[in-house]
Design a protein around this motif. Structure first.
Motif, PDB file in Angstrom:
ATOM      1  N   LEU A 334       7.848  35.654  54.788  1.00 32.61           N
ATOM      2  CA  LEU A 334       8.920  36.309  55.531  1.00 32.61           C
ATOM      3  C   LEU A 334       9.477  35.387  56.625  1.00 32.61           C
ATOM      4  CD1 LEU A 334       7.464  39.918  55.870  1.00 32.61           C
ATOM      5  CD2 LEU A 334       9.308  39.143  54.363  1.00 32.61           C
ATOM      6  N   GLY A 335       8.543  34.623  57.275  1.00 31.21           N
ATOM      7  CA  GLY A 335       9.036  33.669  58.285  1.00 31.21           C
ATOM      8  C   GLY A 335       9.900  32.593  57.666  1.00 31.21           C
ATOM      9  N   LEU A 336       9.450  32.080  56.521  1.00 27.71           N
ATOM     10  CA  LEU A 336      10.270  31.084  55.834  1.00 27.71           C
ATOM     11  C   LEU A 336      11.595  31.663  55.350  1.00 27.71           C
ATOM     12  CD1 LEU A 336       7.495  29.266  53.758  1.00 27.71           C
ATOM     13  CD2 LEU A 336       8.686  28.419  55.800  1.00 27.71           C
ATOM     14  N   LEU A 337      11.567  33.000  55.057  1.00 31.48           N
ATOM     15  CA  LEU A 337      12.815  33.650  54.654  1.00 31.48           C
ATOM     16  C   LEU A 337      13.853  33.576  55.775  1.00 31.48           C
ATOM     17  CD1 LEU A 337      14.444  35.446  52.665  1.00 31.48           C
ATOM     18  CD2 LEU A 337      13.319  37.410  53.718  1.00 31.48           C
ATOM     19  N   MET A 338      13.365  33.771  57.002  1.00 32.04           N
ATOM     20  CA  MET A 338      14.265  33.682  58.140  1.00 32.04           C
ATOM     21  C   MET A 338      14.775  32.250  58.326  1.00 32.04           C
ATOM     22  SD  MET A 338      12.014  36.043  60.733  1.00 32.04           S
ATOM     23  CE  MET A 338      13.064  35.665  62.126  1.00 32.04           C
ATOM     24  N   LEU A 339      13.951  31.252  57.977  1.00 27.97           N
ATOM     25  CA  LEU A 339      14.352  29.872  58.155  1.00 27.97           C
ATOM     26  C   LEU A 339      15.188  29.354  56.993  1.00 27.97           C
ATOM     27  CD1 LEU A 339      14.017  27.438  60.046  1.00 27.97           C
ATOM     28  CD2 LEU A 339      11.945  26.827  58.784  1.00 27.97           C
ATOM     29  N   TYR A 340      14.907  29.866  55.842  1.00 24.21           N
ATOM     30  CA  TYR A 340      15.607  29.408  54.638  1.00 24.21           C
ATOM     31  C   TYR A 340      16.260  30.601  53.951  1.00 24.21           C
ATOM     32  CZ  TYR A 340      12.683  25.297  55.328  1.00 24.21           C
ATOM     33  OH  TYR A 340      12.059  24.201  55.859  1.00 24.21           O
ATOM     34  N   ARG A 346      14.966  34.422  45.665  1.00 21.96           N
ATOM     35  CA  ARG A 346      13.790  33.926  44.952  1.00 21.96           C
ATOM     36  C   ARG A 346      12.490  34.448  45.575  1.00 21.96           C
ATOM     37  NH1 ARG A 346      12.432  27.497  44.162  1.00 21.96           N
ATOM     38  NH2 ARG A 346      10.520  27.774  42.958  1.00 21.96           N
ATOM     39  N   VAL A 347      12.458  34.447  46.942  1.00 15.97           N
ATOM     40  CA  VAL A 347      11.261  34.912  47.621  1.00 15.97           C
ATOM     41  C   VAL A 347      11.021  36.397  47.353  1.00 15.97           C
ATOM     42  CG1 VAL A 347      10.225  35.292  49.888  1.00 15.97           C
ATOM     43  CG2 VAL A 347      11.366  33.122  49.380  1.00 15.97           C
ATOM     44  N   LEU A 348      12.100  37.197  47.353  1.00 14.45           N
ATOM     45  CA  LEU A 348      11.959  38.632  47.087  1.00 14.45           C
ATOM     46  C   LEU A 348      11.419  38.884  45.681  1.00 14.45           C
ATOM     47  CD1 LEU A 348      15.196  40.098  48.734  1.00 14.45           C
ATOM     48  CD2 LEU A 348      12.836  40.284  49.547  1.00 14.45           C
ATOM     49  N   GLN A 349      11.887  38.106  44.717  1.00 11.76           N
ATOM     50  CA  GLN A 349      11.378  38.284  43.355  1.00 11.76           C
ATOM     51  C   GLN A 349       9.877  37.957  43.268  1.00 11.76           C
ATOM     52  OE1 GLN A 349      13.929  35.754  41.033  1.00 11.76           O
ATOM     53  NE2 GLN A 349      15.557  37.302  40.854  1.00 11.76           N
ATOM     54  N   GLN A 350       9.457  36.897  43.967  1.00  8.67           N
ATOM     55  CA  GLN A 350       8.029  36.541  43.962  1.00  8.67           C
ATOM     56  C   GLN A 350       7.182  37.643  44.593  1.00  8.67           C
ATOM     57  OE1 GLN A 350       7.890  32.779  45.961  1.00  8.67           O
ATOM     58  NE2 GLN A 350       8.608  31.610  44.175  1.00  8.67           N
ATOM     59  N   LEU A 351       7.697  38.182  45.704  1.00  9.71           N
ATOM     60  CA  LEU A 351       6.964  39.264  46.348  1.00  9.71           C
ATOM     61  C   LEU A 351       6.867  40.494  45.451  1.00  9.71           C
ATOM     62  CD1 LEU A 351       8.323  39.044  50.005  1.00  9.71           C
ATOM     63  CD2 LEU A 351       6.072  38.394  49.187  1.00  9.71           C
ATOM     64  N   PHE A 352       7.953  40.786  44.733  1.00 13.98           N
ATOM     65  CA  PHE A 352       7.942  41.941  43.834  1.00 13.98           C
ATOM     66  C   PHE A 352       6.918  41.757  42.726  1.00 13.98           C
ATOM     67  CE2 PHE A 352       9.587  45.651  41.882  1.00 13.98           C
ATOM     68  CZ  PHE A 352       9.593  45.416  40.516  1.00 13.98           C
ATOM     69  N   ARG A 353       6.878  40.529  42.155  1.00 13.08           N
ATOM     70  CA  ARG A 353       5.903  40.285  41.086  1.00 13.08           C
ATOM     71  C   ARG A 353       4.458  40.363  41.607  1.00 13.08           C
ATOM     72  NH1 ARG A 353       9.801  36.321  39.500  1.00 13.08           N
ATOM     73  NH2 ARG A 353       8.619  34.713  40.615  1.00 13.08           N
ATOM     74  N   ALA A 354       4.247  39.821  42.822  1.00 10.61           N
ATOM     75  CA  ALA A 354       2.903  39.899  43.394  1.00 10.61           C
ATOM     76  C   ALA A 354       2.481  41.345  43.638  1.00 10.61           C
ATOM     77  CB  ALA A 354       2.839  39.098  44.694  1.00 10.61           C
ATOM     78  N   SER A 355       3.439  42.170  44.111  1.00 10.32           N
ATOM     79  CA  SER A 355       3.130  43.581  44.351  1.00 10.32           C
ATOM     80  C   SER A 355       2.776  44.300  43.046  1.00 10.32           C
ATOM     81  CB  SER A 355       4.323  44.257  45.035  1.00 10.32           C
ATOM     82  OG  SER A 355       4.076  45.631  45.223  1.00 10.32           O
TER      83      SER A 355
END
Length: 626
Positions: A334-340, A346-355
């Motif tokens: 989430l911190g990297l999301l704010m920076l990038y 892409r990050v949201l999709q990874q989080l969804f798959r992990a969940s």
């Protein structure tokens, strides 16, 4: 709400977007993720660990109650036996005492108990299952040791209680039944069940499952059974030295009772689960190493006991650490999301798959726990069914052995009966012709020959019916010679056809204790096996002899067959083990014979390459009845 001027809003956004600020927020989010992931995983894992432990605790309690409830009726059943009550009035009658001891020995063997004995109102042992062979005792027996240590408990209480075995520090379940003769107390029946096999099962399960420990605690907070042998006869919590001395004086426990586990029993009784610190099971005795475990308790009210499980949360904590790192990774993402911002999708999709993967793993874990619980219940039901089937099959085993022997002898017996039938037909036709010619003297001779042949067939069929009849276990005088004659009559066709020399050396009037029909079955099995082994031998001699041994007599049956090698001798009395070709034996004859001899109070022994020549020798002992 006041509006923030655009320059001020722009400055705020600028400060928030500063690399150092974004880095601090990322670190804060990562720390929050660590804390949340660890907390959630630990809470979920502890709930699952407690649920599984509670299920096993119920299973342990049910198995313990069922195991002990199987024997509750035995002391009351023994108390109504008239012969045992007569022994209380005649303590000096050695023969009566021996009969009563043999009866108790049979009950002990069939029920699977360790010891049963009867004491009179003067605390004298009138009969004991240990004295079935001889009433004379020259040393202290386990029954004497129990009376020496626990006589006050036996006389004061009619309810079962637990006590340590003096020989090996295992636990005994002692059942007591008062005896009355009218209004006068006459004595007590004491039945002892050793719980070492059940405790060994728990120890084996504890070794295979390092994450769970089981304790059985009595009303004095003393551990009397445990899956960790080193914790037996430890106190749950420290107590005053005077109370400890009082517990030692009861004689119910082994050891000094100085060691404690340091578990607060009040917390266990008021909470579903609690954390305790106990000595490490595998740590040296002189160290103070401890482990933290999750404790749960279940009261077994009928037995006045408490079952305590101690579950190791190490695996839960390990998964919690992994989950904490996962939560930290999410926070960092989430911190990297704010920076990038460019990588937001892409990050949201990874989080969804992990969940989704976490949900699937959680669902699979719940399914696995449910399936395992169902398997345990199914295994328990199957075990009960097998026990019932075994009890039913045990009664039919002896009859099946008889029928198997009759089946093997059917061809020879039919030949024995067919010859007289052929002669009867010829003599009867000849008699008709002689009557027409008036030769009455010759007709009378033919009728006498016919009568002899009919009597011969009658003896064979009478012996077959007597042998095949299903009899109940009985202890009555029987003539050994009659049993041997009956067995010889059933096997006479083989002895004659195979040209076997039968050497019988026994007294004609020798009487022994045992049912004649079942004794005959033992002789038929052993003689039949001897005939089978000598079929290819040039010299065929079957010897039957006796050897006196005090109040008992040994019956010896030997042959001149090839014998058996040592590696097969060790398996000789295993069920369904046979050296005969397929279809010629079930492998049950020696097992049934050994069981029958054991019920007579003796034992069946086998020797290969006997000292007096080649072949096999079987011996079993019986009580003489002069």
């Amino acid at each position: 709400m006041p509006r923030i001027p655009r320059p001020a809003l722009s400055g705020l956004v600028h400060r928030l977007s500063h690399p150092s600020t974004v880095a601090g927020m990322a670190l804060g989010l990562m720390a929050l993720g660590l804390a949340i992931g660890h907390h959630v995983s630990e809470q979920s894992g502890m709930e699952q660990l407690a649920a599984v432990a509670a299920e096993r605790l119920e299973l342990y309690a049910a198995s313990l109650e069922a195991e002990l409830a199987r024997y509750d009726y035995l002391p009351r059943l023994i108390a109504i036996d008239k012969e045992l009550m007569t022994a209380l009035d005649r303590p000096g009658d050695a023969a009566l005492r021996q009969r009563c001891s043999q009866k108790l020995a049979r009950i002990t063997a069939r029920a699977g108990l360790g010891l049963i004995f009867i004491i009179d109102d003067h605390q004298r042992i009138v009969a004991s299952s240990e004295d079935y062979a001889s009433p004379t005792r020259t040393a202290e027996t386990p029954a004497d040791a129990i009376m020496r240590r626990l006589s006050s408990h036996i006389l004061a209480s009619s309810a079962p209680f637990f006590a340590a075995t003096e020989a090996n520090a295992s636990s005994d379940y002692i059942m007591v039944q008062r005896l009355q003769q009218g209004e006068r107390p006459a004595g007590h029946v004491v039945a002892v069940l050793n719980l070492a096999p059940l405790e060994a099962t728990w120890v084996d399960q504890g070794l295979r499952s390092q994450g769970e420990k089981l304790l059985v605690v009595d009303k004095h907070d003393v551990v009397i059974m445990s899956s960790v042998p080193g914790w037996k006869y430890h106190l749950m919590k420290p107590i005053p030295s005077a109370d400890r001395d009082a517990l030692r004086a009861t004689g119910l426990y082994a050891g000094s009772l100085d060691a404690t586990l340091g578990i607060a029993t009040e917390d266990l009784s008021h909470q579903d689960t609690s954390w305790v610190r106990v000595p490490a099971p595998d740590a040296p005795t002189n160290t103070a190493q401890t482990v933290e475990l999750l404790a749960q308790e279940r009261a077994v009210v009928p037995l006045d006991l408490r079952l305590v499980t101690l579950s190791d949360p190490t695996e839960v904590w390990r998964h919690a650490r992994f989950a904490a790192w996962g939560g930290g990774a999410v926070g960092a993402s989430l911190g990297l999301l704010m920076l990038y911002l460019a990588y937001r999708r892409r990050v949201l999709q990874q989080l969804f798959r992990a969940s989704e993967a976490l949900k699937r793993a959680h669902s699979e874990l719940e399914c696995e726990v449910s399936e395992r619980t169902q398997e345990l219940r199914t295994s328990n039901d199957e075990l009960k069914h097998q026990i019932a089937q075994r009890l039913k099959a045990e009664g039919e085993l002896i009859q099946a052995g008889k029928l198997a022997v009759l089946g093997q002898m059917s061809a020879g017996i039919s030949h024995e009966i067919n010859q007289p039938l052929t002669a009867l037909r010829a003599l009867s036709r000849n008699s008709l012709l002689l009557i027409e010619k008036g030769r009455s003297q010759t007709v009378a001779e033919n009728l006498r020959a016919i009568d002899d042949m009919v009597e011969r067939m009658t003896r064979i069929t009478r012996q077959l019916k007597s042998f095949a009849r299903k009899t109940e276990a009985a202890q009555a005088p029987a003539t050994l010679g009659n049993a041997i004659k009956g067995a010889r009559l059933l096997l006479d066709h083989r002895i004659t056809a195979e040209q076997v020399t039968l050497d019988i050396d026994i007294p004609d009037t020798l009487r022994v204790t045992g049912d004649g029909n079942r004794l005959e079955q033992v002789l038929v099995n052993l003689m039949g096996n001897a005939l089978d082994t000598m079929q290819a031998c040039p010299q065929k001699i079957l010897r039957i002899s006796t050897r006196p041994d005090g109040p008992r007599v040994w019956v010896c049956i030997s042959d001149t067959g090839p014998g058996l090698p040592p590696h097969l001798m060790a398996r000789l009395f295993e069920p369904f083990f046979t050296t005969k070709p397929a279809g010629q034996g079930l492998g049950l004859g020696l097992v049934i014979s050994s069981k029958i001899v054991h019920e007579f109070g003796g034992q069946l022994l086998a020797y290969s390459n006997a000292p007096d020549g080649p072949g096999m020798r079987f011996e079993f002992d019986l009580e003489r009845r002069d």
